[in-house]
Design a protein around this motif. Structure first.
Motif, PDB file in Angstrom:
ATOM      1  N   ALA A   1      19.688   2.545  74.702  1.00 35.65           N
ATOM      2  CA  ALA A   1      18.712   3.472  74.726  1.00 35.65           C
ATOM      3  C   ALA A   1      17.561   3.067  74.531  1.00 35.65           C
ATOM      4  N   ALA A   2      17.112   1.916  73.846  1.00 34.48           N
ATOM      5  CA  ALA A   2      16.151   1.253  73.482  1.00 34.48           C
ATOM      6  C   ALA A   2      15.525   0.639  74.899  1.00 34.48           C
ATOM      7  N   ALA A   3      16.351   0.012  75.524  1.00 35.76           N
ATOM      8  CA  ALA A   3      16.202  -0.606  76.855  1.00 35.76           C
ATOM      9  C   ALA A   3      15.704   0.702  77.866  1.00 35.76           C
ATOM     10  N   ALA A   4      16.335   1.684  77.731  1.00 32.59           N
ATOM     11  CA  ALA A   4      15.946   2.544  78.565  1.00 32.59           C
ATOM     12  C   ALA A   4      14.424   2.965  78.372  1.00 32.59           C
ATOM     13  N   VAL A   5      14.220   3.366  76.967  1.00 30.90           N
ATOM     14  CA  VAL A   5      13.040   3.757  76.650  1.00 30.90           C
ATOM     15  C   VAL A   5      11.751   2.501  77.138  1.00 30.90           C
TER      16      VAL A   5
ATOM     17  N   ALA B   1      11.205  10.935  75.504  1.00 34.37           N
ATOM     18  CA  ALA B   1      11.713  11.402  74.209  1.00 34.37           C
ATOM     19  C   ALA B   1      12.938  10.946  73.990  1.00 34.37           C
ATOM     20  N   VAL B   2      13.482  11.064  72.692  1.00 29.70           N
ATOM     21  CA  VAL B   2      14.907  10.383  72.449  1.00 29.70           C
ATOM     22  C   VAL B   2      15.454  11.822  71.576  1.00 29.70           C
ATOM     23  N   MET B   3      16.722  12.120  71.927  1.00 30.63           N
ATOM     24  CA  MET B   3      17.440  12.975  71.306  1.00 30.63           C
ATOM     25  C   MET B   3      18.732  12.463  71.097  1.00 30.63           C
ATOM     26  N   SER B   4      19.345  12.777  70.066  1.00 29.35           N
ATOM     27  CA  SER B   4      20.835  12.297  69.637  1.00 29.35           C
ATOM     28  C   SER B   4      21.549  13.839  70.124  1.00 29.35           C
ATOM     29  N   PHE B   5      22.692  13.550  70.508  1.00 28.42           N
ATOM     30  CA  PHE B   5      23.658  14.710  70.711  1.00 28.42           C
ATOM     31  C   PHE B   5      25.088  14.457  70.305  1.00 28.42           C
TER      32      PHE B   5
ATOM     33  N   PRO C   1      16.107  16.472  68.823  1.00 31.21           N
ATOM     34  CA  PRO C   1      15.171  15.716  69.086  1.00 31.21           C
ATOM     35  C   PRO C   1      14.680  14.638  67.767  1.00 31.21           C
ATOM     36  N   ILE C   2      15.013  13.442  68.120  1.00 35.09           N
ATOM     37  CA  ILE C   2      14.674  12.592  66.909  1.00 35.09           C
ATOM     38  C   ILE C   2      13.042  12.018  67.351  1.00 35.09           C
ATOM     39  N   ALA C   3      12.771  11.932  68.594  1.00 36.47           N
ATOM     40  CA  ALA C   3      11.485  11.456  69.099  1.00 36.47           C
ATOM     41  C   ALA C   3      10.862  12.410  70.004  1.00 36.47           C
TER      42      ALA C   3
ATOM     43  N   GLY D   1       6.971   2.818  70.825  1.00 37.58           N
ATOM     44  CA  GLY D   1       7.583   2.453  69.570  1.00 37.58           C
ATOM     45  C   GLY D   1       8.045   3.300  68.828  1.00 37.58           C
ATOM     46  N   GLY D   2       7.633   4.399  68.601  1.00 37.70           N
ATOM     47  CA  GLY D   2       8.152   5.496  67.626  1.00 37.70           C
ATOM     48  C   GLY D   2       9.652   5.589  68.246  1.00 37.70           C
ATOM     49  N   ALA D   3       9.654   5.956  69.503  1.00 37.51           N
ATOM     50  CA  ALA D   3      10.893   6.286  69.974  1.00 37.51           C
ATOM     51  C   ALA D   3      12.102   5.151  69.797  1.00 37.51           C
ATOM     52  N   ILE D   4      11.515   3.821  69.960  1.00 39.87           N
ATOM     53  CA  ILE D   4      12.673   2.988  69.674  1.00 39.87           C
ATOM     54  C   ILE D   4      12.912   2.605  68.166  1.00 39.87           C
TER      55      ILE D   4
END
Lengths: 304, 621
Positions: B116-120, B130-134, B140-142, B149-152
């Motif tokens: 996920a971090a690599a995708a960001v 944006a980052v979302m957990s599901f 949404p978490i970011a 940086g915030g997203a990672i």
């Protein structure tokens, strides 16, 4: 030599010999309002400065008694009348309209060209009769002016001027007329050659000014045959030669109204100018020049 | 934001016809000669038009003709004003990280975080991310921004949960987050097969879906059930691996170890672990295993032992004899005690005299007979329904529809009448209804044979949830004042059908009774995410409602199944989503267009244009 030959060709262009011959057999019978009258050709308003003896003729009842040569009577006991080659010192002012509208031509010859030839013919005739001829061209102002002169060389100057005319701008007949009328100090003959595409009141007013100054006035109203008949068929946009604006018209629809308006104007000119003692002649530029001159001179002869 | 859209945009091609008057105009304009003329002063006195004014009128005429044709095409294209999210200029990437229970395998989620971090990091610099957990839902978490940086950092904080995987809900939420932007959704997941379920929406066409697959454990063992059983407890353990395994099942009550038992599981098989602990009356019973190779979240299961949590069912019969409610009683008796059922058969004539405490304690009344139901009993039945509790009406031979009609006048308007029927069976009309949820479609229900069935006449507000094979309603639900009433179009005592003899009977009765009792919150077990709020997200026991009744929270057993779908199957599912999204959009568009009917205004304007053109054209000649 070449210059003289060119000038001669130009004279030939304006003065067709055949036309000239026919005109030459006519007597220019100008009507003078104030003092001038010439029998046969025309009579000077003054006694001529150069009087040339022509012939004796037996007195006929009706001849002026003052023309009887009493010396001959004393010698022969017969009444003879002394005939002179009478000349006048009449000043003839040819006024030629060179406004842009005079450049219109539907049949190959523009009104300006036609008017130039007419002016040349008249100038030639005047010059031949030893009358002083002046030429003035104008549009909304005077564009060229040759003062009156009877010198033989003056005719050439007039013809050269006529040959090199260029179209002017808008028509404003009255303004130059008033200027010229104020400038003419000697009564004479004023010939206006124009399509008179101006306000009739102003044109007539300007010509009356000449009459007021004592001059005789002849108006040649030149119109192209297309202007006289409006022969167009298809709907078209008609663009004003002078102003450039356009009118959309279907000829079949507007023809009658146009002709009515034209005839109304012509009638008005004829009426107003006639009442002012001004000769008016409507000339169709498709009619040969000699016919037009003859027609006019015949009319002058009859009306005299 | 709003915009004009078209239901049949192909008709807009017809607007090309607007070029015809333009071409005619240009042709005649070219063909119209210009004549230089001098005597214009006389022509102006004739009734002619200024060319400029005529040209203006011609242009106006042309505009009207073109407008008429374009309006015609516009009207035929069936326009409507559609609301849509702002279409931003920039693209965006949404990274969806699967935090379901199936991501709790050894080292699995660490890999997920890295991907996920690599995708960001790999997101184009111009794109927002944006980052979302599901799991069951997407969160949404970011937020959407340029802050990589915030997203990672937000990704680093994530942990796997206990929820079930629901891809469609996550994709829908991500598409919603994109808000009309073009972009992509990066799904970091184990591609668990059970994650696909029915949903009503998909992702837009301008959004691509990229899958970052995280390999999960090949084997998994899960505790799929635990319950008290007589003087002990029993747990069901499922082996999802292809090899046999032995697991030690540890039972505990309120965290105190009771006993343990080892079970050997064949490949893909299950086994029960049963221990004798003495009667278990109350507390939180748990059964756990120590499966270190599989998902950790499914290694334990809970059950709340509370006799009061059993659903209390009163069955009205004609005489009160046990034989009149034998099959229902046997079905309900299979689960007694906590989370089970308490059964009481009452004759219709004695229903009015049922003591107030027993009446108040009753969650569901099943009406199998009405003979002898006096006026007071009828009023009590109506009062029971009005109090918001559930009633199961069976249209059997001992139930008189006239009595029910009279008793429930103004409360339940669905009625039935007897009819002679041939051989019928029945099937759910709505397979998603809780009563039929366990059957997964027609299944075993299709084996039930009805020799007689009542003809149910559902009221306008009633919901038909099952039908006979002749299309007539078999099970109808009617809700009144928060209560639930089910009308079953036959009997439940093996007189008009063989339903009680079929395997489907027991779960049907259980689910129907639980459903009827559910407004009273009689259930003792929920799966993760079923209860609102954070308390419902963690397996264990939680107190719910104003009474503080404890219920067990367990993971969805489907989540324990490690089977995965292929990437192609996932992408084809996305395509299906696209199609569904398009179908849904088309249906919404049709509805909007139908409501707005803008084409009428288009045609009206066209008529006005033509009328104006006619008038102007006549003046122009």
């Amino acid at each position: 030599m070449s210059t003289e030959a060119g000038a001669r060709r130009n004279e030939q262009r304006f003065l067709d010999p055949a036309t000239l011959a026919r005109l030459g057999s006519l007597e220019l019978k100008a009507r003078t309002v104030v003092e001038g009258f010439l029998s046969g050709l025309h009579r000077s308003p003054f006694k001529g400065f150069s009087v040339e003896f022509a012939e004796y003729r037996q007195y006929l009842p009706g001849d002026d008694l003052s023309t009887i040569d009493w010396k001959v009577y004393a010698r022969s006991d017969r009444y003879y009348v002394k005939k002179f080659e009478e000349e006048t010192n009449l000043d003839c002012h040819l006024l030629l309209d060179v406004s842009a509208s005079m450049g219109y031509a539907s049949n190959g010859i523009s009104k300006l060209r036609y008017g130039s030839m007419l002016a040349a013919c008249l100038a030639y005739l005047m010059n031949r009769q030893r009358d002083a001829v002046a030429l003035t061209t104008f549009d909304d102002a005077i564009t060229a002016m040759l003062p009156a002169s009877a010198r033989p060389g003056h005719l050439r100057s007039i013809l050269v001027t006529l040959d090199s005319l260029a179209l002017g701008s808008r028509t404003d007949v009255s303004k130059p007329l008033h200027l010229l009328a104020d400038g003419i100090r000697k009564r004479g003959l004023v010939v206006l050659i124009s399509d008179l595409l101006d306000e009739p009141e102003r044109v007539v007013d300007g010509l009356r000014h000449f009459r007021f100054r004592g001059s005789d006035v002849i108006v040649f109203h030149l119109l192209d045959p297309a202007e006289l008949t409006f022969p167009f068929e298809r709907a078209a946009r008609f663009r004003d030669i002078e102003l450039g604006d356009e009118l959309m018209a279907v000829p079949s629809v507007v023809r009658q109204q146009y002709l009515d308006a034209l005839n109304q104007a012509v009638d008005r000119y004829r009426q107003d100018l006639g009442s002012a003692g001004i000769d008016y002649q409507l000339i169709d530029t498709s009619i040969p020049l000699d016919f037009a001159l003859m027609s006019y001179l015949s009319t002058r002869g009859r009306t005299r | 934001m709003f915009g004009i859209s078209f239901l049949s945009p192909l008709f807009l091609i017809g607007a090309v016809a607007a070029a015809v008057p333009i071409a005619i105009h240009l042709f005649y304009r070219r063909a119209e000669p210009v004549i230089e003329f001098a005597a214009m002063r006389y022509l102006r006195q004739a009734p002619v038009e200024q060319a400029r004014r005529r040209r203006l009128r011609e242009l106006l005429l042309l505009a009207l003709r073109v407008a008429a044709l374009m309006l015609l095409a516009w009207a035929f294209a069936r326009p409507y004003v559609s609301s849509f999210a702002a279409a931003f200029d920039g693209a965006a990437t949404i990274v969806l990280i699967d935090t379901s229970a199936s991501m709790s395998g050894p080292g699995q989620f660490e890999r997920a975080r890295e991907r996920a971090a690599a995708a960001v990091r790999d997101t184009p610099s111009a794109d927002a991310v944006a980052v979302m957990s599901f799991a069951l839902t997407a969160n949404p978490i970011a937020p959407l921004s340029q802050d990589r940086g915030g997203a990672i950092a937000a990704i680093a904080q994530l942990q796997p949960g206990s929820g079930a995987t629901r891809y469609r809900a996550a994709l829908q939420r991500a598409a919603q987050e994109l808000g009309g932007r073009r972009g992509r959704i990066v799904v970091v997941t184990d591609l668990q097969q059970s994650g696909w379920d029915a949903a009503d929406s998909g992702v837009p066409q301008n959004v691509s879906v990229v899958v970052e697959e995280i390999e999960g454990p090949a084997a998994n063992v899960a505790v799929t059930a635990v319950r008290p059983d007589g003087d002990g407890a029993v747990a069901v353990v499922q082996n999802y691996s292809s090899s046999a395994v032995t697991e030690q099942v540890v039972f505990a009550l309120d965290g105190r170890r009771l006993d343990a038992m080892a079970v050997t599981l064949s490949p893909g098989g299950n086994a029960e672990a049963r221990v004798t602990t003495g009667a278990l009356e109350s507390g939180v019973l748990s059964a756990s295993i120590d499966d270190r190779d599989g998902f950790r979240a499914d290694n334990v299961r809970y059950a709340v032992l509370d006799a009061a949590s059993a659903v209390s069912v009163v069955v009205l019969t004609a005489s009160g004899r046990p034989s009149e409610s034998l099959y229902v009683q046997r079905a309900l008796a299979t689960i007694d005690g906590a989370g089970g059922f308490r059964f009481k058969a009452v004759s219709a004539s004695a229903f009015a005299s049922l003591d107030a405490a027993a009446f108040a304690d009753t969650d569901v009344i099943a009406v199998l007979g009405t003979r002898g139901l006096d006026q007071q009993g009828r009023q009590r039945l109506a009062e029971f329904v009005r109090s918001g509790r559930g009633v199961l009406l069976t249209a059997g031979p001992d139930v008189e529809p006239a009595v029910i009609r009279q008793a429930l006048t103004g409360v339940v308007t669905t009625s039935w009448r007897e009819r002679n029927g041939g051989q019928l069976s029945f099937a759910p009309d709505d397979a998603r209804h809780p009563v039929f949820r366990l059957f997964g479609g027609t299944g075993a229900l299709g084996n039930v044979t009805f020799t007689r069935a009542a003809l149910i006449e559902p009221s306008q507000s009633a919901n038909v949830i099952a039908r006979y094979t002749d299309g007539t309603p078999a099970l109808v639900e009617e809700r009144e004042s928060g209560s639930r009433v089910l009308v079953f179009g036959s009997d439940l005592n093996h007189r008009w059908n063989d339903f009680p003899l079929q395997p489907a009977f027991l779960p049907f009765v259980h689910e129907a009774v639980r459903y009827l009792a559910s407004p009273h919150d009689g259930r003792g077990e929920y799966v993760v995410g079923e209860l609102a709020g954070p308390t419902g997200l963690t397996p264990g026991a939680v107190a719910i409602g104003s009474s503080g009744r404890r219920v067990a929270i367990n993971i969805d057993t489907r989540e324990a199944d490690p089977r995965r779908m292929t990437l192609d199957a996932f992408q084809s599912g996305i395509s299906h989503l696209h199609t569904r999204a398009e179908q849904q959009a088309a249906a919404e568009a049709r509805q909007q267009e139908d409501q707005q009917s803008l084409w009428r205004y288009g045609l009206l304007l066209m008529v006005f244009s033509l009328a104006a053109e006619g008038l102007l054209g006549r003046r122009l000649g």
